[in-house]
Design an enzyme around this catalytic site. Sequence first.
Site, PDB file in Angstrom:
ATOM      1  CG  ASN A 128       7.255   6.736  14.594  1.00 56.84           C
ATOM      2  OD1 ASN A 128       6.786   7.796  14.201  1.00 56.84           O
ATOM      3  ND2 ASN A 128       8.539   6.609  14.915  1.00 56.84           N
ATOM      4  CB  CYS A 184       8.407  -4.854  14.649  1.00 55.07           C
ATOM      5  SG  CYS A 184       8.432  -4.770  12.866  1.00 55.07           S
ATOM      6  CB  CYS A 331     -20.672  14.289  -0.411  1.00 52.64           C
ATOM      7  SG  CYS A 331     -19.884  12.744  -0.878  1.00 52.64           S
TER       8      CYS A 331
END
Length: 373
Positions: A128, A184, A331
């Site tokens: 994980n 998986c 931005c």
Amino acid sequence: MSSPFHDLYDRQMRLPGHGEVGQQRLRDAKVLLVGVGGLGSPAALYLAAAGVGTLGIADPDTVELSNLHRQILHSTDTLGAPKTVSAAETLSTLNPALHITLHPEGIQADNALELIKRYDVVVDGADNFATRFLVADACGLAGKPLVHGSVLKGEGQVGVFLPKSGCYRCLYPVMPDPATVPTCGEAGVLGATCGVIGSWMAAETVAILLKQRTASKLLLIDVAGGSSKSLGLSADAHCPLCGSAPTIVSINPNRYTFACSSKIMSEAPLEISVEDARRLLSQNNPPILVDVREADELAICQIAGAQHIPLSEIPERWSGLSAHASVLVICHHGGRSMRATQFLRSKGLSGVTNIKGGIDAWALKIDPKLARY
Ligand SMILES: [Zn+2]
């Protein structure tokens, strides 16, 4: 004179750069295995067989039937047992001289740094992202080499991250939303594929211990397709962990989401289009909009209602944003705002999202009256 020790390791000691000196290095070494599942199993078996002196095993799980097709340290005899115990039984039979330390609590934010400092190399086969990023950060802070592995379907990767040579965060600055990546359990995996990746992790670990590695790299291995390639890595000066102005300077538990998937699912996307941003900003409870450009740029054009915090001032002023559940950052073209987004997320603000293309895309697609520069 032949000795049992010599006989046991004779075939590998013949290799160039190994010999008695190399074997002694392995015997003196302490390696921490994070996870003894599909990748940790073959890695641990080959490291134990190679004569690595001490193996630490950190894994909080128990052995389940669905593990056994790939997690070859365990067997039907140890179903239901802690994986640490099951692994230790198998490994001590393979090499009785091996010293094994069990960490059945697994790697957690409150023990990661202290645990990793006790070892020479960390082998991460975690399944994980939270654990991977935690281990990578702790290795970076402790200055320890990290061998990382992951696998999905018929492919896998092995990362070798040496101190000051490019770290996991140079490659992946921000933890991805786990909800966007299949596991998986969902996607399926062949046991032998894990065997290839885990064995490759063991080979890289031995190479590090024998001082045969001097640079970080990433190996991409397509087991199903029968090919592999190696990418050299270099340290990124802007890396949040190992860059010149790091934002990750300690293990903050809030940075690693171990919570249930519903919390993970609610995390905002890392980046959205200007169209999606406008939709969010025009709804009833809009996110706060932060413009990280310089004052002279705002004088040219700006979006009404935006809060102005230049990128350079974000590290001092970010805490004021933590009160907002949802933050959009803009931005000029989307580069500086992405850096701000990554910085804010590294501080645990999971509701921060970058606006792709910046105010220039806004001028092109949303508001043609805005001046462009
Ligand atoms: Zn880095």
